[in-house]
Design an enzyme around this catalytic site. Structure first.
Site, PDB file in Angstrom:
ATOM      1  N   CYS A 196      -1.075   1.209  16.736  1.00  0.00           N
ATOM      2  CA  CYS A 196       0.208   0.868  16.122  1.00  0.00           C
ATOM      3  C   CYS A 196       1.377   1.136  17.055  1.00  0.00           C
ATOM      4  O   CYS A 196       2.241   0.299  17.259  1.00  0.00           O
ATOM      5  CB  CYS A 196       0.384   1.646  14.816  1.00  0.00           C
ATOM      6  SG  CYS A 196       1.963   1.327  14.001  1.00  0.00           S
ATOM      7  N   CYS A 210       1.846  -2.555  15.945  1.00  0.00           N
ATOM      8  CA  CYS A 210       3.006  -2.785  15.090  1.00  0.00           C
ATOM      9  C   CYS A 210       4.345  -2.608  15.803  1.00  0.00           C
ATOM     10  O   CYS A 210       5.235  -3.449  15.709  1.00  0.00           O
ATOM     11  CB  CYS A 210       2.979  -1.830  13.891  1.00  0.00           C
ATOM     12  SG  CYS A 210       1.357  -1.394  13.280  1.00  0.00           S
ATOM     13  N   LYS A 219       5.016  -5.021  18.882  1.00  0.00           N
ATOM     14  CA  LYS A 219       5.083  -6.375  18.309  1.00  0.00           C
ATOM     15  C   LYS A 219       6.418  -6.589  17.615  1.00  0.00           C
ATOM     16  O   LYS A 219       7.064  -7.627  17.793  1.00  0.00           O
ATOM     17  CB  LYS A 219       3.943  -6.566  17.325  1.00  0.00           C
ATOM     18  CG  LYS A 219       4.021  -7.861  16.518  1.00  0.00           C
ATOM     19  CD  LYS A 219       3.176  -7.779  15.274  1.00  0.00           C
ATOM     20  CE  LYS A 219       3.769  -6.802  14.259  1.00  0.00           C
ATOM     21  NZ  LYS A 219       2.909  -6.651  13.058  1.00  0.00           N
ATOM     22  N   TYR A 254       4.731  11.780  19.820  1.00  0.00           N
ATOM     23  CA  TYR A 254       3.489  12.109  19.127  1.00  0.00           C
ATOM     24  C   TYR A 254       2.824  13.340  19.741  1.00  0.00           C
ATOM     25  O   TYR A 254       2.287  14.197  19.032  1.00  0.00           O
ATOM     26  CB  TYR A 254       2.530  10.908  19.149  1.00  0.00           C
ATOM     27  CG  TYR A 254       2.682   9.997  17.962  1.00  0.00           C
ATOM     28  CD1 TYR A 254       1.642   9.820  17.067  1.00  0.00           C
ATOM     29  CD2 TYR A 254       3.862   9.307  17.712  1.00  0.00           C
ATOM     30  CE1 TYR A 254       1.764   8.982  15.967  1.00  0.00           C
ATOM     31  CE2 TYR A 254       4.007   8.476  16.623  1.00  0.00           C
ATOM     32  CZ  TYR A 254       2.963   8.314  15.750  1.00  0.00           C
ATOM     33  OH  TYR A 254       3.097   7.495  14.660  1.00  0.00           O
ATOM     34  N   GLY A 260     -14.162  11.317  23.212  1.00  0.00           N
ATOM     35  CA  GLY A 260     -14.957  12.165  22.338  1.00  0.00           C
ATOM     36  C   GLY A 260     -16.152  11.429  21.761  1.00  0.00           C
ATOM     37  O   GLY A 260     -16.079  10.229  21.476  1.00  0.00           O
ATOM     38  N   GLY A 313      -6.504 -18.536  15.728  1.00  0.00           N
ATOM     39  CA  GLY A 313      -6.546 -17.578  14.636  1.00  0.00           C
ATOM     40  C   GLY A 313      -5.518 -17.919  13.577  1.00  0.00           C
ATOM     41  O   GLY A 313      -4.509 -18.569  13.865  1.00  0.00           O
ATOM     42  N   TYR A 345      -2.486 -12.401  10.554  1.00  0.00           N
ATOM     43  CA  TYR A 345      -1.206 -11.780  10.914  1.00  0.00           C
ATOM     44  C   TYR A 345      -0.847 -12.023  12.374  1.00  0.00           C
ATOM     45  O   TYR A 345       0.224 -12.535  12.704  1.00  0.00           O
ATOM     46  CB  TYR A 345      -1.307 -10.248  10.795  1.00  0.00           C
ATOM     47  CG  TYR A 345      -1.352  -9.609   9.454  1.00  0.00           C
ATOM     48  CD1 TYR A 345      -0.261  -8.887   8.993  1.00  0.00           C
ATOM     49  CD2 TYR A 345      -2.493  -9.644   8.667  1.00  0.00           C
ATOM     50  CE1 TYR A 345      -0.307  -8.222   7.782  1.00  0.00           C
ATOM     51  CE2 TYR A 345      -2.553  -8.995   7.458  1.00  0.00           C
ATOM     52  CZ  TYR A 345      -1.454  -8.279   7.010  1.00  0.00           C
ATOM     53  OH  TYR A 345      -1.507  -7.627   5.817  1.00  0.00           O
ATOM     54  N   ILE A 346      -1.745 -11.550  13.253  1.00  0.00           N
ATOM     55  CA  ILE A 346      -1.427 -11.505  14.672  1.00  0.00           C
ATOM     56  C   ILE A 346      -1.178 -12.899  15.218  1.00  0.00           C
ATOM     57  O   ILE A 346      -0.260 -13.122  16.015  1.00  0.00           O
ATOM     58  CB  ILE A 346      -2.556 -10.797  15.439  1.00  0.00           C
ATOM     59  CG1 ILE A 346      -2.625  -9.329  15.009  1.00  0.00           C
ATOM     60  CG2 ILE A 346      -2.352 -10.890  16.946  1.00  0.00           C
ATOM     61  CD1 ILE A 346      -3.842  -8.580  15.533  1.00  0.00           C
ATOM     62  N   GLU A 398       2.215 -14.253  14.001  1.00  0.00           N
ATOM     63  CA  GLU A 398       3.314 -13.463  14.569  1.00  0.00           C
ATOM     64  C   GLU A 398       3.554 -13.810  16.029  1.00  0.00           C
ATOM     65  O   GLU A 398       4.702 -14.010  16.452  1.00  0.00           O
ATOM     66  CB  GLU A 398       3.010 -11.969  14.401  1.00  0.00           C
ATOM     67  CG  GLU A 398       3.150 -11.511  12.958  1.00  0.00           C
ATOM     68  CD  GLU A 398       2.618 -10.114  12.696  1.00  0.00           C
ATOM     69  OE1 GLU A 398       2.934  -9.559  11.632  1.00  0.00           O
ATOM     70  OE2 GLU A 398       1.874  -9.579  13.549  1.00  0.00           O
ATOM     71  N   GLY A 441      -9.477 -11.405  14.885  1.00  0.00           N
ATOM     72  CA  GLY A 441      -9.971 -10.242  14.168  1.00  0.00           C
ATOM     73  C   GLY A 441     -10.222  -9.042  15.060  1.00  0.00           C
ATOM     74  O   GLY A 441     -10.155  -9.118  16.294  1.00  0.00           O
ATOM     75  N   HIS A 466      25.135  -8.274  -5.393  1.00  0.00           N
ATOM     76  CA  HIS A 466      25.638  -9.622  -5.118  1.00  0.00           C
ATOM     77  C   HIS A 466      26.696  -9.594  -4.022  1.00  0.00           C
ATOM     78  O   HIS A 466      27.542  -8.710  -3.994  1.00  0.00           O
ATOM     79  CB  HIS A 466      26.247 -10.207  -6.396  1.00  0.00           C
ATOM     80  CG  HIS A 466      26.713 -11.619  -6.242  1.00  0.00           C
ATOM     81  ND1 HIS A 466      25.849 -12.687  -6.183  1.00  0.00           N
ATOM     82  CD2 HIS A 466      27.964 -12.132  -6.102  1.00  0.00           C
ATOM     83  CE1 HIS A 466      26.548 -13.798  -6.043  1.00  0.00           C
ATOM     84  NE2 HIS A 466      27.839 -13.481  -5.977  1.00  0.00           N
ATOM     85  N   GLU A 475      18.758  -9.996  -5.070  1.00  0.00           N
ATOM     86  CA  GLU A 475      19.103 -10.055  -6.490  1.00  0.00           C
ATOM     87  C   GLU A 475      18.290 -11.107  -7.242  1.00  0.00           C
ATOM     88  O   GLU A 475      18.176 -11.047  -8.473  1.00  0.00           O
ATOM     89  CB  GLU A 475      20.592 -10.322  -6.674  1.00  0.00           C
ATOM     90  CG  GLU A 475      21.050 -11.702  -6.249  1.00  0.00           C
ATOM     91  CD  GLU A 475      22.550 -11.900  -6.454  1.00  0.00           C
ATOM     92  OE1 GLU A 475      23.051 -11.558  -7.550  1.00  0.00           O
ATOM     93  OE2 GLU A 475      23.215 -12.390  -5.517  1.00  0.00           O
TER      94      GLU A 475
END
Length: 496
Positions: free
Chosen positions: A70, A75, A78, A127, A143, A207, A210-211, A214, A294, A469, A474
């Site tokens: 991500c 995400c 992108k 992070y 790992g 495809g 989403y990807i 986009e 995918g 408004h 609305e």
């Protein structure tokens, strides 16, 4: 120190030999889910270790980075490119708002790319700092599980170190995959698409998810020629059909060439570019061919079979409703389990895991009314059931409310692009069971609607809410007239 853990839905006392483990929890994978689980478990008093591959914008079996898909190659970058692409249309629209813009407006791909890279590096460091502040020990390396309570970490220099843990959490995410088409080595995935050195003036995208839509929007918005190929009649299978049709019209309206019910059969390298052959026998030449077909769970190198952890045919880790595998000490969250593959869902699962295992609060993830968005231009956002899903699950008649209109901004700019909003209501209970929107700011608006559906709001409560408004939002509280009633077990009809 004794820890609490979940056994068959009940919290029992930890075993006496727990103090002999190096960690209470060892997490494999420092993406969104892994970092959340590590931090929250540590906040509950657990001693936590976590490992992640060395940083690189493009992932492989040996490189990755703290932050995961991500943050580094999904995400976040992108969305940055979507913002960049949106300015192309904004500049066109600005002229009718009085802005005198030189006809020769230049776009510098490399400048945006560097800004994107700077941002993901910043987030990668954030992070790492979040883990350090929670006293989580971070190991850089790959790992793999070598026992029910043991993880082997292969470090950058190739040396291997083993760590024991009361609990092991798999949070390795997923990786993009390519279909088996001759010449597929010439194609790229979304990883590479976010880090191309040169802007693709001619792009072919395979495809319909989403990807795919986009990146079609991104590259077209920046001035490229884009051909989008997908197997179904409409892109975005699984979304509301009426919304899918509007997304398709919007893509075409902005200049994307759509090729429905068409696949690719062969890619060949030529002096002019990559020659692409379609399933209908047509030839295209592109600078870049993106396979957005995918993702697969990233579990192949975890040694799960040897340890006895069950996986499905796609390689997804099988878990119960508490994210626990068939091995009591091993758990899994996020895309590696192939449930709902969204970052916020991985965060939810990780939070539930930490509460269950170390917080003394056994918690199941709740997958009802999970909102999501597709950041095409303009975006699509949904929560709850599509019309088709509502019909399939209905126990009584349904009421469908729709509002299609030209947004106020477009009335001045002259852009011919409709916004569509939709509510699905269970007539018997008056509850709103589905909402969708395709149009500017759809994701921002739908997040608020999602809260209403989570609270089981009724259509009457929507109607009694005073709108803001003038705004597109609305419309969700002013749709008074039923567009169509769907009798129980009848098939949906749309006004297309």
């Amino acid at each position: 120190m004794a820890r609490k853990m979940l056994v068959d839905g009940e919290v029992d006392k930890a075993t006496a030999d727990e103090a002999n483990y190096d960690f209470d929890l060892f997490v494999i994978g420092a993406g969104s889910g892994g970092v959340r689980a590590a931090r929250f478990s540590a906040n509950n008093g657990a001693k936590v270790g976590i490992c992640e591959l060395p940083f690189h914008p493009i992932s492989s079996e040996e490189i990755g980075g703290v932050g995961g898909t991500c943050v580094i190659r999904g995400c976040v970058p992108k969305k940055i490119l979507v913002y960049g692409a949106t300015y192309g249309g904004e500049l066109e629209d600005a002229r009718n708002y009085g802005w005198e813009i030189n006809e020769n407006v230049d776009f510098t791909w490399k400048k945006l790319l560097q800004k994107k890279t700077d941002e993901i590096l910043r987030l990668n460091n954030i992070y790492k700092r979040l883990l350090a502040n929670a006293a989580v020990k971070l190991y850089e390396g790959e790992g793999r599980i070598v026992g029910p309570n043991e993880v082997e970490v292969r470090q950058i220099d190739g040396t291997k170190i083993n760590y024991t843990a009361k609990h092991i959490l798999i949070a390795t995410g997923s990786r993009a995959q390519k279909p088996n088409i001759p010449g597929n080595e010439l194609a790229i995935t979304s990883d590479e698409a976010l880090s191309l050195e040169e802007f693709p003036k001619r792009a072919v995208v395979l495809g319909g998810g989403y990807i795919a839509v986009e990146f079609a929007s991104i590259w077209r918005g920046m001035g490229g020629t884009v051909d989008l190929f997908f197997r179904k009649e409409l892109p975005l299978r699984g979304f509301d059909d009426e919304m899918r049709a509007l997304v398709a019209r919007n893509l075409e309206g902005r200049g994307v060439n759509l090729h429905p019910q068409t696949s690719l059969t062969k890619l060949t390298k030529t002096d002019e570019g990559i020659k692409v052959m379609s399933s209908h026998g047509e030839e295209f030449v592109a600078d870049v061919v993106l396979f957005a077909t995918g993702r697969n769970p990233n579990t192949k190198r975890l040694n799960l079979e040897a340890v006895g952890v069950e996986v499905d045919q796609a390689g997804a880790v099988k878990v119960d409703e508490y994210s626990r595998t068939n091995i009591p000490s091993i758990w899994a969250v996020g895309d590696a389990t192939n449930r709902i593959n969204l970052t916020p869902v991985a965060l939810m699962e990780a939070t539930c895991f930490a509460n269950t295992v170390f917080g003394g609060k056994p918690t199941k993830a709740d997958y009802t009314n999970v909102a999501c968005a597709v950041f095409c231009i303009p975006p699509l956002a949904v929560v709850g059931l599509s019309e088709e899903e509502a019909v399939e699950k209905a126990t009584g008649d349904l009421l469908v409310f729709t509002s299609g209109f030209n947004p106020m901004k477009n009335t001045i700019s002259g852009r011919q692009e409709k916004t569509l909003m939709k509510l699905i209501v269970d007539e018997k209970t008056d509850k709103v069971i589905g909402a969708s929107m395709c149009g500017p700011d759809a994701a921002e608006i739908m997040q608020g609607i999602a809260i209403a559906l989570k609270c089981e709001a009724t259509k009457a409560q929507f109607d009694s809410t005073v709108g803001i408004h003038p705004s597109s939002a609305e419309e969700f509280v002013t749709m008074r007239t039923v567009t169509r009633r769907i009798a129980y077990k009848a098939k949906p009809k749309t006004n297309l």
